[in-house]
Design a protein around this motif. Structure first.
Motif, mmCIF file in Angstrom:
data_model
loop_
_atom_site.group_PDB
_atom_site.id
_atom_site.type_symbol
_atom_site.label_atom_id
_atom_site.label_comp_id
_atom_site.label_asym_id
_atom_site.label_seq_id
_atom_site.Cartn_x
_atom_site.Cartn_y
_atom_site.Cartn_z
ATOM 1 N N VAL A 131 68.857 8.180 74.762
ATOM 2 C CA VAL A 131 68.504 7.010 75.543
ATOM 3 C C VAL A 131 68.951 6.008 74.707
ATOM 4 O O VAL A 131 68.588 5.187 73.681
ATOM 5 C CB VAL A 131 66.606 6.672 75.573
ATOM 6 C CG1 VAL A 131 66.398 5.355 76.266
ATOM 7 C CG2 VAL A 131 65.970 7.688 76.269
ATOM 8 N N ASN A 132 70.369 5.269 75.341
ATOM 9 C CA ASN A 132 70.998 4.096 74.685
ATOM 10 C C ASN A 132 71.307 4.764 73.146
ATOM 11 O O ASN A 132 71.425 3.610 72.479
ATOM 12 C CB ASN A 132 70.200 2.876 74.708
ATOM 13 C CG ASN A 132 69.912 2.597 76.114
ATOM 14 O OD1 ASN A 132 70.302 2.907 76.892
ATOM 15 N ND2 ASN A 132 68.819 1.592 76.104
ATOM 16 N N GLU A 176 62.475 7.446 82.096
ATOM 17 C CA GLU A 176 63.678 7.182 81.803
ATOM 18 C C GLU A 176 64.310 6.052 82.020
ATOM 19 O O GLU A 176 64.790 5.204 81.149
ATOM 20 C CB GLU A 176 64.783 8.342 82.050
ATOM 21 C CG GLU A 176 64.545 9.615 81.654
ATOM 22 C CD GLU A 176 65.388 10.777 82.139
ATOM 23 O OE1 GLU A 176 66.627 10.419 82.299
ATOM 24 O OE2 GLU A 176 65.088 11.824 82.296
ATOM 25 N N LYS A 180 65.155 3.107 78.923
ATOM 26 C CA LYS A 180 66.255 2.453 78.859
ATOM 27 C C LYS A 180 66.194 0.888 78.456
ATOM 28 O O LYS A 180 66.673 0.140 77.988
ATOM 29 C CB LYS A 180 67.218 2.499 79.946
ATOM 30 C CG LYS A 180 67.851 3.990 79.644
ATOM 31 C CD LYS A 180 68.470 4.226 81.048
ATOM 32 C CE LYS A 180 69.301 5.754 80.942
ATOM 33 N NZ LYS A 180 70.072 5.984 82.191
#
Length: 189
Positions: A131-132, A176, A180
């Motif tokens: 995630v990122n 999700e 983010k």
């Protein structure tokens, strides 16, 4: 029957899903976190060295999810902050205007004493994610319409937990998207 499900059964399932990310206790000796020096005006950073977890600097889990992060899913009630086992938790429940509205509960659980390697399988398996650029692990509820997405913060983690009426897949899609938005608000480490 539908109203009964939405008002009684769903909050119980949501609570169970939030607790699903709980882990067993860890042995060891607790020690206080180091605070930044008075001259440091930047955001606190932590590392996994010397047993540092990283999440101790998060004083309020409700600062991790903002109303704008949830706006595309409907209108939500004000956040509720509480303790779930050893986790500091904050959850948002979607406002229900009619019996046909879908209930959604979105939460952030700060787990100072658990890593992403300890994300529990809640029926649908556990999958490694990114995630990122941050390591994460996702546990789908399988037959339960819930999803936990644990974000690594040093040796600790922050879980984004979503429970819906529809499906675990939908819950994971929402988790999700929310993760983010949450990830940049987490301490580096």
């Amino acid at each position: 029957m539908t109203k009964l499900f939405v008002r009684v059964v769903l909050p119980l399932v949501a609570g169970g899903a939030l607790l699903a990310g709980c882990t067993s206790t860890q042995g060891g000796t607790a020690s206080p976190a180091q605070s930044p020096s008075a001259g440091d005006s930047s955001a606190p950073e932590t590392s996994a060295s010397a047993g540092g977890g990283g999440t101790e600097s998060i004083s309020d889990p409700c600062t991790l999810i903002e109303a704008g992060d949830l706006s595309s899913y409907g209108e939500f009630n004000p956040p509720v902050s509480k303790k779930l086992g050893t986790a500091r938790s904050c959850s948002y429940q979607k406002k229900i205007a009619s019996a046909s509205d879908e209930s959604i509960v979105v939460g952030a659980n700060v787990r100072d004493d658990a890593s992403i390697d300890q994300v529990n399988d809640t029926g649908g398996g556990v999958v490694d994610k990114d995630v990122n650029g941050r390591k994460a692990r996702e546990a789908s509820g399988g037959s339960v319409a819930a999803c936990t997405l644990g974000l690594a913060v040093g040796a600790s983690r922050v879980d984004v937990v979503v429970t819906t009426v529809s499906s675990a897949d939908q819950a994971c899609q929402i988790a999700e998207a929310v993760a983010k938005a949450v990830e940049p608000r987490l301490p580096k480490g």
